[in-house]
Design an enzyme around this catalytic site. Structure first.
Site, PDB file in Angstrom:
ATOM      1  N   GLY A  11       0.829  -1.202   0.000  1.00  0.00           N
ATOM      2  CA  GLY A  11       0.000   0.000   0.000  1.00  0.00           C
ATOM      3  C   GLY A  11       0.863   1.250   0.000  1.00  0.00           C
ATOM      4  O   GLY A  11       1.874   1.315   0.687  1.00  0.00           O
ATOM      5  N   ALA A  22      15.463  10.776  -1.458  1.00  0.00           N
ATOM      6  CA  ALA A  22      16.637  10.714  -0.589  1.00  0.00           C
ATOM      7  C   ALA A  22      17.575   9.593  -1.013  1.00  0.00           C
ATOM      8  O   ALA A  22      18.804   9.771  -1.027  1.00  0.00           O
ATOM      9  CB  ALA A  22      16.193  10.518   0.858  1.00  0.00           C
ATOM     10  N   ARG A  25      19.356  10.710  -4.431  1.00  0.00           N
ATOM     11  CA  ARG A  25      20.313  11.808  -4.334  1.00  0.00           C
ATOM     12  C   ARG A  25      21.475  11.487  -3.394  1.00  0.00           C
ATOM     13  O   ARG A  25      22.608  11.896  -3.640  1.00  0.00           O
ATOM     14  CB  ARG A  25      19.587  13.092  -3.946  1.00  0.00           C
ATOM     15  CG  ARG A  25      18.608  13.514  -5.046  1.00  0.00           C
ATOM     16  CD  ARG A  25      18.183  14.936  -4.971  1.00  0.00           C
ATOM     17  NE  ARG A  25      17.494  15.318  -6.206  1.00  0.00           N
ATOM     18  CZ  ARG A  25      16.969  16.522  -6.428  1.00  0.00           C
ATOM     19  NH1 ARG A  25      17.048  17.460  -5.501  1.00  0.00           N
ATOM     20  NH2 ARG A  25      16.375  16.784  -7.573  1.00  0.00           N
ATOM     21  N   ARG A  72       0.809  -5.741  -6.314  1.00  0.00           N
ATOM     22  CA  ARG A  72       0.915  -7.028  -5.635  1.00  0.00           C
ATOM     23  C   ARG A  72       1.506  -8.043  -6.610  1.00  0.00           C
ATOM     24  O   ARG A  72       1.322  -7.941  -7.819  1.00  0.00           O
ATOM     25  CB  ARG A  72      -0.466  -7.503  -5.168  1.00  0.00           C
ATOM     26  CG  ARG A  72      -1.249  -6.483  -4.365  1.00  0.00           C
ATOM     27  CD  ARG A  72      -0.690  -6.291  -2.974  1.00  0.00           C
ATOM     28  NE  ARG A  72      -1.486  -5.339  -2.202  1.00  0.00           N
ATOM     29  CZ  ARG A  72      -1.183  -4.918  -1.001  1.00  0.00           C
ATOM     30  NH1 ARG A  72      -0.079  -5.355  -0.416  1.00  0.00           N
ATOM     31  NH2 ARG A  72      -1.949  -4.057  -0.355  1.00  0.00           N
ATOM     32  N   ASP A 103       4.821  -4.647   5.921  1.00  0.00           N
ATOM     33  CA  ASP A 103       5.144  -6.020   6.302  1.00  0.00           C
ATOM     34  C   ASP A 103       5.387  -6.923   5.099  1.00  0.00           C
ATOM     35  O   ASP A 103       6.376  -7.659   5.046  1.00  0.00           O
ATOM     36  CB  ASP A 103       4.016  -6.586   7.163  1.00  0.00           C
ATOM     37  CG  ASP A 103       4.307  -7.996   7.640  1.00  0.00           C
ATOM     38  OD1 ASP A 103       5.091  -8.146   8.585  1.00  0.00           O
ATOM     39  OD2 ASP A 103       3.751  -8.951   7.055  1.00  0.00           O
ATOM     40  N   THR A 125       4.328   2.811   5.697  1.00  0.00           N
ATOM     41  CA  THR A 125       2.949   2.344   5.863  1.00  0.00           C
ATOM     42  C   THR A 125       2.212   3.292   6.790  1.00  0.00           C
ATOM     43  O   THR A 125       2.755   3.700   7.819  1.00  0.00           O
ATOM     44  CB  THR A 125       2.883   0.912   6.420  1.00  0.00           C
ATOM     45  OG1 THR A 125       1.534   0.611   6.820  1.00  0.00           O
ATOM     46  CG2 THR A 125       3.803   0.736   7.622  1.00  0.00           C
ATOM     47  N   ASP A 127      -0.152   2.558   8.691  1.00  0.00           N
ATOM     48  CA  ASP A 127      -0.648   1.867   9.883  1.00  0.00           C
ATOM     49  C   ASP A 127       0.286   1.965  11.088  1.00  0.00           C
ATOM     50  O   ASP A 127      -0.124   1.656  12.204  1.00  0.00           O
ATOM     51  CB  ASP A 127      -0.900   0.386   9.574  1.00  0.00           C
ATOM     52  CG  ASP A 127      -2.088   0.184   8.654  1.00  0.00           C
ATOM     53  OD1 ASP A 127      -3.019   1.006   8.720  1.00  0.00           O
ATOM     54  OD2 ASP A 127      -2.074  -0.779   7.866  1.00  0.00           O
ATOM     55  N   ASP A 129       2.786   0.080  11.968  1.00  0.00           N
ATOM     56  CA  ASP A 129       2.769  -1.238  12.611  1.00  0.00           C
ATOM     57  C   ASP A 129       4.005  -2.086  12.308  1.00  0.00           C
ATOM     58  O   ASP A 129       3.935  -3.321  12.300  1.00  0.00           O
ATOM     59  CB  ASP A 129       1.514  -2.006  12.194  1.00  0.00           C
ATOM     60  CG  ASP A 129       1.451  -2.257  10.683  1.00  0.00           C
ATOM     61  OD1 ASP A 129       2.246  -1.658   9.940  1.00  0.00           O
ATOM     62  OD2 ASP A 129       0.598  -3.062  10.255  1.00  0.00           O
ATOM     63  N   MET A 169      -8.814   3.395   8.821  1.00  0.00           N
ATOM     64  CA  MET A 169      -8.002   2.231   8.478  1.00  0.00           C
ATOM     65  C   MET A 169      -7.264   1.701   9.700  1.00  0.00           C
ATOM     66  O   MET A 169      -7.044   2.420  10.666  1.00  0.00           O
ATOM     67  CB  MET A 169      -7.018   2.581   7.368  1.00  0.00           C
ATOM     68  CG  MET A 169      -7.667   2.653   5.992  1.00  0.00           C
ATOM     69  SD  MET A 169      -6.469   2.910   4.667  1.00  0.00           S
ATOM     70  CE  MET A 169      -7.493   2.530   3.232  1.00  0.00           C
ATOM     71  N   ARG A 171      -6.337  -2.537  10.002  1.00  0.00           N
ATOM     72  CA  ARG A 171      -6.856  -3.902  10.080  1.00  0.00           C
ATOM     73  C   ARG A 171      -6.318  -4.639  11.297  1.00  0.00           C
ATOM     74  O   ARG A 171      -7.053  -5.321  11.998  1.00  0.00           O
ATOM     75  CB  ARG A 171      -6.503  -4.664   8.788  1.00  0.00           C
ATOM     76  CG  ARG A 171      -7.115  -6.062   8.706  1.00  0.00           C
ATOM     77  CD  ARG A 171      -6.853  -6.712   7.356  1.00  0.00           C
ATOM     78  NE  ARG A 171      -5.433  -6.932   7.121  1.00  0.00           N
ATOM     79  CZ  ARG A 171      -4.700  -6.264   6.232  1.00  0.00           C
ATOM     80  NH1 ARG A 171      -5.258  -5.309   5.501  1.00  0.00           N
ATOM     81  NH2 ARG A 171      -3.422  -6.534   6.071  1.00  0.00           N
TER      82      ARG A 171
END
Length: 319
Positions: A11, A22, A25, A72, A103, A125, A127, A129, A169, A171
């Site tokens: 995502g 970054a 360069r 994906r 992940d 991400t 999230d 996480d 969002m 999950r």
């Protein structure tokens, strides 16, 4: 090592472009050649790889999404797909790869690492996480997007004296709900890491009504249940008529905040430094505002914990 690659996978998150910039360069500054892999691991398998110059990443630091695109790839999960990817990298003499993502992206990099290919992972991400880092690229921007929406919805909730349920969002991780709920003054916050009792929510709503409160905001992470399902449960328990707003993919887009731009720039540059040092199979992160790097396998240990004090504080302030 004279040639490195960079890809984004999974995502998208605001700030990925700043990280790509970054990497490119910083690498060129150290006389590396840099190649962008377009379309994530799927593009790696098909060889959708192009050399990037300084101008290739001009005027992208402020843009959301990823200029390298993302996709994906079930094929990459196979031994055959991974071998194809490595052959494409070897074809161009690319000796190290920076992978920006969450992940699933980390697991792909781990697969390449296990086959002897040098990878450095950068956490991208919304999230928040990823184990081993306090913040991930995109979380702060997504958080501010949610807060902006909560503020607007509260205006309508106040005007119509209603209870609004806002689904965000998350999950498996509740940081977006937790932080936006506290920052947005939500009366109830539901996160995947903590069980909830519908009776507790009802009691809090009744307590507010008893003191004259005519509107409420409930924020629920998608991993708990859908906003529609929660509205149905509240209707059954209280006959309360609620309104539901599902923020969805709006949380992924938008210009990254200054925090995310700086974080992404630091992460991307550090990833190149690790390759310069001859390292691979590492992930970069931040703890107490200091950059850290650690063995990639530790990213899967799931030591991410949410701050219980934020839940407690939210309940104390929303009485």
């Amino acid at each position: 090592m004279r040639k490195i690659g960079v890809l984004t996978s999974g995502g998208d998150s605001p700030g990925m472009n700043a990280a790509i910039r970054a990497v490119v360069r910083k690498a060129i500054y150290h006389d590396f050649e840099v190649f962008g892999v377009y379309g994530g691991y799927a593009g790696l398998i098909t060889g959708n790889i192009k050399q990037l110059e300084l101008g290739s990443v001009g005027d992208i630091i402020h843009r959301g999404g990823t200029v390298l695109y993302s996709a994906r790839s079930n094929e990459f999960k196979t031994e055959e797909g991974q071998q194809k990817a490595i052959e494409q990298l070897k074809r161009l003499n690319i000796e190290g790869l920076v992978v920006i993502g969450g992940d699933g992206s980390y697991r792909g990099a781990k697969a390449l690492t296990d086959k002897g290919y040098r990878c450095i992972c950068v956490p991208g991400t919304i999230d928040n996480d990823i184990s081993g880092t306090e913040f991930t690229i995109g979380f702060d921007t997504a958080l501010n997007t949610v807060i902006d929406a909560v503020d607007k919805i509260r205006d309508t909730a106040t005007s119509h004296e209603r209870t609004f349920i806002i689904e965000v969002m998350g999950r498996d991780a509740g940081d977006i709900a937790l932080w936006s709920g506290l920052a947005g003054g939500a009366e109830t916050i539901l996160i995947p890491e903590e069980d909830y009792d519908i009776n507790d929510i009802v009691a809090r709503l009744h307590k507010g009504q008893e003191r004259g409160k005519k509107h409420s905001i409930i924020i629920v992470a998608e991993g708990v249940c859908s906003g529609v399902d929660l509205a149905r449960k509240l209707k059954e328990a209280t006959n309360l008529d609620t309104r539901v707003s599902v923020l969805g993919h709006i949380q992924r887009g938008g210009s990254p905040t200054a925090f995310d731009r700086v974080l992404a720039s630091r992460f991307g540059a550090r990833a190149v430094e690790l390759l310069l040092e001859g390292k691979g199979g590492r992930a970069v992160g931040i703890k107490e505002n200091l950059l850290v790097d650690y063995d990639l396998s530790k990213a899967f240990e799931k030591d991410v914990t949410y701050d219980l004090s934020l839940i407690k504080l939210s309940k104390e302030l929303s009485i």
